[in-house]
Design an enzyme around this catalytic site. Structure first.
Site, mmCIF file in Angstrom:
data_model
loop_
_atom_site.group_PDB
_atom_site.id
_atom_site.type_symbol
_atom_site.label_atom_id
_atom_site.label_comp_id
_atom_site.label_asym_id
_atom_site.label_seq_id
_atom_site.Cartn_x
_atom_site.Cartn_y
_atom_site.Cartn_z
ATOM 1 N N PHE A 186 -56.260 -62.721 -71.775
ATOM 2 C CA PHE A 186 -56.403 -64.159 -71.982
ATOM 3 C C PHE A 186 -57.576 -64.633 -71.150
ATOM 4 O O PHE A 186 -57.510 -64.682 -69.924
ATOM 5 C CB PHE A 186 -55.150 -64.945 -71.602
ATOM 6 C CG PHE A 186 -55.315 -66.414 -71.903
ATOM 7 C CD1 PHE A 186 -55.090 -66.895 -73.186
ATOM 8 C CD2 PHE A 186 -55.738 -67.297 -70.933
ATOM 9 C CE1 PHE A 186 -55.291 -68.235 -73.489
ATOM 10 C CE2 PHE A 186 -55.939 -68.642 -71.216
ATOM 11 C CZ PHE A 186 -55.711 -69.114 -72.501
ATOM 12 N N ASP A 194 -62.307 -61.294 -64.246
ATOM 13 C CA ASP A 194 -61.873 -62.664 -64.515
ATOM 14 C C ASP A 194 -60.758 -63.003 -63.535
ATOM 15 O O ASP A 194 -59.601 -62.630 -63.727
ATOM 16 C CB ASP A 194 -61.388 -62.781 -65.957
ATOM 17 C CG ASP A 194 -60.943 -64.197 -66.316
ATOM 18 O OD1 ASP A 194 -60.720 -65.012 -65.397
ATOM 19 O OD2 ASP A 194 -60.761 -64.482 -67.517
ATOM 20 N N LYS A 214 -60.048 -72.926 -62.284
ATOM 21 C CA LYS A 214 -58.736 -73.487 -61.957
ATOM 22 C C LYS A 214 -58.661 -74.012 -60.520
ATOM 23 O O LYS A 214 -59.030 -75.144 -60.246
ATOM 24 C CB LYS A 214 -57.645 -72.477 -62.265
ATOM 25 C CG LYS A 214 -57.490 -72.190 -63.758
ATOM 26 C CD LYS A 214 -56.238 -71.445 -64.092
ATOM 27 C CE LYS A 214 -56.153 -71.083 -65.567
ATOM 28 N NZ LYS A 214 -56.070 -72.241 -66.473
#
Length: 411
Positions: free
Chosen positions: A151, A236, A265
């Site tokens: 993801f 990531d 984030k």
């Protein structure tokens, strides 16, 4: 024709607000039926004043809790001075942000962006440019190897290499240039890498897949393989990074240093969207003016908040808290195995919990936790994820585990 009477927003109940969203918001999310109006620290409050312990933390965007005083202060101070210049001009906050983020991560250069998906897209562009300019891959032949069940976001290019059909179906034609291999399989990865490979792009821990942690040595193997084959290792760390796993970066659990890190984030402290591609000078240095950009990327407000986030992480306090309280989380979940939990994976304050399907889906369990005053979210099937703010106390964490036990006991 008489216009419909609108209920003033200030008097709307949670049910009113949920109904009001239905005709005017695109249905790209299926949120739990709670309407948050206020929050502080690890707690949120709905429109009616009911309080909930946040065990999701905005998918790690709220690593430092809601409205952390140092981050709010940084934002307030910057709002009074300057918010945006665009990158057409320099601003007085960006240099310090880039310097300190590079130092925190052990890298050389920073490419500031806004969202996590933008960071991934930027990383893909940088890898391809590097492959053509430095590695010598023929034009338009560069490939990037990724892992199944990944993801990395939901843009058109990113869903092109997703194996989640919900994310892909109906959005083709897809972007070429990607090879998908099983996660945690070094042999499959080695077979997929060839002279056209620009990079291997993976999550050190797969978050959306259910907090899937690879075998010890996998990340080391990826690093060794990419070194040997002359391609980049892009990690990531948008969910796993910035303290979540008990280290500043999840790759640090194996002492690995990728060529490129993708961050987001928590980098914005839950206040503004902030992301970044951080990497070696010879990699990010391939970009030239006009080849990539973002009007809001590196804006003064984002840089001020991002610098305050880095400052919090420089102390090591949050990494230590995640490691210490992660042991409490792990032990608490271990006690629930066989009592409604069939398995779990955890690292630091991050866990994927597999619930006995006979007791309900992950969403149903999350709804049960909502009734207990705890916010959590499913990933898929009967798996839920737990990722509380790193500011959570041991008593709050134990309370959340108790709520999970009660929900499972009613199944």
């Amino acid at each position: 024709m008489t216009a419909p009477t609108r209920v003033p927003v200030r008097t709307r109940t949670s049910a009113d607000l949920i109904r009001a969203e239905e005709p005017v918001l695109a249905h790209n999310y299926h949120p739990l039926p709670v309407v948050v109006a206020r929050a502080e620290g690890t707690w949120v409050e709905d429109v009616e004043g009911r309080r909930y312990l946040d065990m999701l933390a905005g998918y790690s965007a709220l690593n430092f809790g809601h409205r952390h005083p140092a981050l709010v202060e940084a934002a307030h101070a910057q709002l009074d001075r300057l918010t945006l210049t665009s990158r057409a001009f320099h601003n007085d906050r960006l240099a310090e942000f880039a310097e300190r983020l590079a130092q925190l991560t052990g890298q050389d250069m920073v490419l500031p962006m806004n969202t996590g998906a933008e960071a991934v897209e930027s990383g893909i562009k940088v890898a391809r440019k590097w492959a053509y300019d430095v590695k010598g891959v023929p034009a338009d032949r560069a490939t990037i190897v990724v892992a199944a069940d990944n993801f990395h976001g939901r843009t058109t290019t990113i869903v092109s290499f997703s194996t989640d059909e919900t994310a892909r179906a109906g959005f083709g034609p897809f972007t070429p240039g990607f090879r998908v291999v099983p996660y945690n399989d070094l042999a499959a990865l080695e077979a997929a890498v060839d002279e056209t490979t620009a990079a291997v792009l993976i999550e050190p821990i797969q978050g959306e897949a259910g907090v899937v942690i690879p075998d010890e040595g996998y990340l080391t193997g990826v690093r060794e393989l990419t070194h040997r084959e002359g391609c980049l290792f892009i990690a990531d760390e948008i969910q796993s990074g910035l303290g979540r796993t008990g280290r500043t970066l999840a790759v640090e659990h194996e002492g690995v240093v990728p060529d490129v890190l993708l961050l987001g984030k928590a980098l914005g402290g839950g206040i503004v969207p902030v992301s970044a591609v951080v990497g070696r000078r010879d990699v990010l240095g391939v970009l030239r003016p006009g080849e990539h950009g973002s009007t809001f990327g590196g804006n003064p407000l984002a840089a001020a908040v991002g610098t305050a986030v880095v400052e919090l992480l420089e102390t090591g306090e949050f990494q230590r808290r995640a490691a210490e309280l992660g042991a409490v989380l792990r032990d608490g979940l271990a006690d629930l195995v066989g009592k409604g939990v069939v398995g779990f994976r955890s690292r630091g304050l991050w866990a994927g919990v597999d619930i006995d399907p006979a007791l309900g889906t992950g969403r149903e369990i999350s709804q049960g936790l909502l009734g207990e005053g705890v916010l959590a979210k499913d990933t898929h099937g009967s798996t839920i994820r737990l990722a509380p703010p790193l500011t959570i106390t041991e008593a709050e964490l134990v309370s959340a585990l108790g709520a999970l036990a009660r929900v499972l006991g009613r199944g």
